[in-house]
Scaffold this active site. Structure first.
Site, PDB file in Angstrom:
ATOM      1  N   ARG A 192       0.853  -1.190   0.000  1.00 29.11           N
ATOM      2  CA  ARG A 192       0.000   0.000   0.000  1.00 29.11           C
ATOM      3  C   ARG A 192       0.884   1.234   0.000  1.00 29.11           C
ATOM      4  O   ARG A 192       1.912   1.271   0.709  1.00 29.11           O
ATOM      5  CB  ARG A 192      -0.934   0.025   1.231  1.00 29.11           C
ATOM      6  CG  ARG A 192      -2.131  -0.955   1.132  1.00 29.11           C
ATOM      7  CD  ARG A 192      -3.141  -0.551   0.076  1.00 29.11           C
ATOM      8  NE  ARG A 192      -4.295  -1.457  -0.021  1.00 29.11           N
ATOM      9  CZ  ARG A 192      -4.344  -2.505  -0.819  1.00 29.11           C
ATOM     10  NH1 ARG A 192      -3.290  -2.837  -1.563  1.00 29.11           N
ATOM     11  NH2 ARG A 192      -5.434  -3.260  -0.888  1.00 29.11           N
ATOM     12  N   GLU A 226      -3.507   7.686  -4.168  1.00 32.79           N
ATOM     13  CA  GLU A 226      -4.166   7.089  -5.345  1.00 32.79           C
ATOM     14  C   GLU A 226      -5.630   7.556  -5.423  1.00 32.79           C
ATOM     15  O   GLU A 226      -6.268   7.681  -4.373  1.00 32.79           O
ATOM     16  CB  GLU A 226      -4.135   5.547  -5.244  1.00 32.79           C
ATOM     17  CG  GLU A 226      -2.777   4.930  -5.495  1.00 32.79           C
ATOM     18  CD  GLU A 226      -2.795   3.422  -5.351  1.00 32.79           C
ATOM     19  OE1 GLU A 226      -3.878   2.817  -5.455  1.00 32.79           O
ATOM     20  OE2 GLU A 226      -1.716   2.852  -5.101  1.00 32.79           O
ATOM     21  N   HIS A 243      -0.777   0.303  -9.496  1.00 37.21           N
ATOM     22  CA  HIS A 243      -1.373  -0.613  -8.528  1.00 37.21           C
ATOM     23  C   HIS A 243      -1.923  -1.847  -9.239  1.00 37.21           C
ATOM     24  O   HIS A 243      -3.111  -2.172  -9.140  1.00 37.21           O
ATOM     25  CB  HIS A 243      -2.478   0.109  -7.746  1.00 37.21           C
ATOM     26  CG  HIS A 243      -2.928  -0.625  -6.523  1.00 37.21           C
ATOM     27  ND1 HIS A 243      -3.464   0.015  -5.421  1.00 37.21           N
ATOM     28  CD2 HIS A 243      -2.917  -1.937  -6.220  1.00 37.21           C
ATOM     29  CE1 HIS A 243      -3.794  -0.900  -4.509  1.00 37.21           C
ATOM     30  NE2 HIS A 243      -3.476  -2.092  -4.965  1.00 37.21           N
TER      31      HIS A 243
END
Ligand SMILES: NC(=O)C1=CN([C@@H]2O[C@H](COP(=O)(O)OP(=O)(O)OC[C@H]3O[C@@H](n4cnc5c(N)ncnc54)[C@H](O)[C@@H]3O)[C@@H](O)[C@H]2O)C=CC1
Ligand SMILES: O=C(O)C(=O)[C@H](O)COP(=O)(O)O
Length: 357
Positions: A192, A226, A243
């Protein structure tokens, strides 16, 4: 099993959940108090992902709503993304990761699969996982983060994003411990974005440039903010992707199948669809080698035959500004896992499926 209504992941509104029994999401739908404010009949929330940081799990528990994620569904995909990236760096800098020390931070489903592949290649691996270290008797093989950062030539992060508990991971790598990194380190984040303080990382990169120190070789698949990653940080990355580390066809299908099984059980309907029947034969399903793989160069050719992360890096840099982060993910080209390729070794007429698992 019922009436299905589809929605765009970031656009679901509370009103749309009135009288809904089951909600199935992916990582970009934040399942929180506001979204569930009109969910008067909701019985089950499922996310076809490994990560759960977009789900308010205590809220679901408090409201008696069942929950399931898809643990491990795309773990192989991420582990293979990391090795594909390392083989690109071999191509660019003759960086032979097999002779380097690699630290895995977070040794769960993904970390274990990466470890398994690195062990096959006899790579020297350091393991950092304080949660497992606290809870396992044979924890001697774990080292602490600062030790890993100081000793490793290559560091790959595979933790969940957590902000509480004994070992929170939010900004785990930050301005205080970034200086521990070795001069010629490779830094990989495919868990992440928020696990690494992106601003601090960028500042550290600039400090290295101003100090005439070697640049970090940066591989980033996940980003703070993001779908709006820091443009200046993208410019500093060796490999930058949207991602997609977990976006193999197999990984997505496994996540979907895991939720399908859960919902079948929930509504007491027998599950009749099997993942294996849905996966198409890979475009490159087989290849022949005159002899077994014995060099990093040969391994690179084989791995990149299945997936070369430079494809995704190129798409990211070419289309991010025009089409956007979400578009890149929504229109992600098919990508398979190593197990989709059968390798025939002509030398001794063996049929091997290299890296079957
Ligand atoms: N980029 C992508 O496409 C994908 C990203 N992910 C991310 O990767 C994460 C890890 O996935 P899995 O390995 O399947 O999860 P997992 O839950 O199986 O393993 C995570 C490991 O991290 C450890 N951990 C927790 N806090 C830690 C800390 N402070 N320091 C070091 N280790 C710590 C846990 O003990 C556990 O062993 C997911 O939570 C998700 O956020 C997962 C799939 C795809
Ligand atoms: O499984 C996870 O966790 C991931 O990070 C997935 O790659 C998330 O994919 P989307 O749900 O954002 O499509």
């Amino acid at each position: 099993m019922g009436t299905i209504e589809r929605f765009a992941g970031r656009e679901l509104k509370a009103e749309q959940l009135k009288d809904v029994d089951v909600l199935l999401v992916r990582s970009i739908t934040k399942v929180n108090d506001e979204l569930l404010s009109k969910a008067n009949k909701l019985k089950f929330v499922g996310t076809a992902t490994i990560g759960e940081d977009h789900i308010d799990k205590p809220l679901l528990k408090q409201r008696g709503i069942e929950f399931s994620s898809a643990p491990g569904c795309n773990a192989t995909s991420v582990a293979e993304f990391v090795i594909s990236a390392l083989l690109v760096l071999h191509d660019r800098y003759n960086l032979d990761f097999i002779n380097k020390t690699i630290a895995i931070v977070g040794v769960g489903n993904i970390g274990k699969r990466l470890l398994q592949r690195l062990n096959t290649l006899n790579v020297d691996v350091l393991l950092c996982d304080p949660v497992r270290q606290d809870n396992e008797s044979d924890a001697a093989h774990f080292i602490d983060l600062n030790d890993a950062l100081a000793r490793a030539d290559i560091i790959s992060f595979h933790t969940p994003l957590t902000r509480d508990g004994a070992h929170p991971t939010f900004h785990l790598l930050n301005e205080n411990n970034l200086p521990l990194l070795k001069d010629d380190v490779v830094l990989i984040n495919s868990c992440r974005g928020e696990v690494i303080d992106n601003q601090a990382l960028y500042n550290h990169i600039i400090w290295r440039e101003e100090s005439s120190k070697p640049a970090i070789k940066l591989v980033l698949d996940v980003w703070e903010g993001e779908p709006n990653p820091m443009p200046a940080l993208i410019e500093k990355a060796e490999l930058a992707t949207a991602h997609i580390a977990g976006y193999s066809l197999e990984g997505k299908a496994r996540g979907t199948e895991m939720l399908y099984q859960k919902v079948c059980a929930l509504v007491a309907v027998p599950s009749t669809i099997k993942l294996s029947t849905l996966l198409p034969i890979a475009d490159v399903a087989s290849t022949k080698l005159a002899q077994d793989v014995t060099t990093t160069e040969e391994l690179k050719k084989l791995v990149h035959l299945v997936f070369d992360v430079r494809r995704d890096d190129g798409l990211f840099r070419e289309l991010l500004n025009s089409n956007g982060f979400d578009w890149l993910r929504k229109n992600y080209p098919t990508r398979r896992e190593w197990s989709s390729l059968q390798v025939e070794i002509e030398k001794d007429q063996q049929i091997l499926s290299i890296y079957r698992k």
